[in-house]
Scaffold this motif. Sequence first.
Motif, mmCIF file in Angstrom:
data_model
loop_
_atom_site.group_PDB
_atom_site.id
_atom_site.type_symbol
_atom_site.label_atom_id
_atom_site.label_comp_id
_atom_site.label_asym_id
_atom_site.label_seq_id
_atom_site.Cartn_x
_atom_site.Cartn_y
_atom_site.Cartn_z
ATOM 1 N N GLU A 89 0.875 -1.196 0.067
ATOM 2 C CA GLU A 89 0.130 0.024 -0.057
ATOM 3 C C GLU A 89 0.849 1.308 0.139
ATOM 4 O O GLU A 89 0.613 2.091 -0.869
ATOM 5 N N LYS A 93 0.842 4.005 -2.889
ATOM 6 C CA LYS A 93 0.691 5.431 -2.705
ATOM 7 C C LYS A 93 1.817 6.400 -3.211
ATOM 8 O O LYS A 93 1.348 7.498 -3.515
ATOM 9 N N PRO A 212 -4.132 -4.445 -2.387
ATOM 10 C CA PRO A 212 -3.514 -3.272 -2.892
ATOM 11 C C PRO A 212 -2.198 -3.629 -3.188
ATOM 12 O O PRO A 212 -1.195 -3.122 -3.422
ATOM 13 N N THR A 213 -2.312 -4.908 -4.219
ATOM 14 C CA THR A 213 -1.001 -5.242 -5.116
ATOM 15 C C THR A 213 -1.166 -6.137 -6.088
ATOM 16 O O THR A 213 -2.430 -6.555 -6.117
#
Length: 300
Positions: A89, A93, A212-213
Amino acid sequence: MPITRPQRDVLRFAPSPNGWLHLGHAYSAIFAYETAKSLGGRFLLRIEDIDTGRCRPEYEQGIYEDLAWLGLVWEEPVRRQSEHFADYEAALKRLRSMEVVYPCFATRKEIADAIAATGIGPKHWPSDPDGAPIYPGIYKDLPGGELNRLMWEGRSYAWRLDVEKALELAEKKAGGPISFLEEHGGPRGELGRIPIDPLLFGDVIIARKDVPTSYHLAVTVDDAIQGVTLVTRGQDLFPATHVHRLLQVLLDLPEPRYRHHPLVRDETGRRLSKSAKDMGLRELRADGLSPADVRRLAGI
């Protein structure tokens, strides 16, 4: 995201627990292990279990049992990707802050329909090295209002890398063209410094709304965090290195070296796979074969 820069070479074997290991995995694991020994380096085992829908505890336990039976020893603790989503994450970001990723709401059907609308048949539409059609760019340049509306509706989406923009920024950061060092040989005998061409994959998926990946982001971040200096893996993953090297430059991560080894294939030339349940190590072990027999079958 602490990054170590070890003095000794660090290598890893990173299977996914979504099936039983086969001869191809044995070859890859032993290749990494023996290379680490020959270099006086360290050998790590990493469990790549971000696909929580397909990964199973019994497959993970099977990995430990099969590798121990082969005589491999690895450092503890074992890094499990599902326990480190915060690291991915944080990397995502950073990529978002660089404005080199964008949310894509396209379904597979929408992608297929968009390709069909061009008048170019699916057989003639360009595909990436994995055989998937290159993303046609729908949803890429949505106005902010429309983007917010789709997110507000709770639509599923994936974060795609704007490869052209990312490559331009990365080359600016690097001060010129980017390459990676291949020490063993790619599928076509590539050796030495290889210029990257991430456009081969188009705007590749980097993360998803619920996870998130992706493989590309997770493996790049993990190798940096674990201080991996030499990446060994099958030649089928040689093209992915173009994307991984791009991400390394964007995220200011260390550059490892690479050794891509040949794949273990059956008598027809087809590479082994979990989905085809090819020559599982647990079955070979149950049939009374020894680790030496497995090395011979794998061509080691």
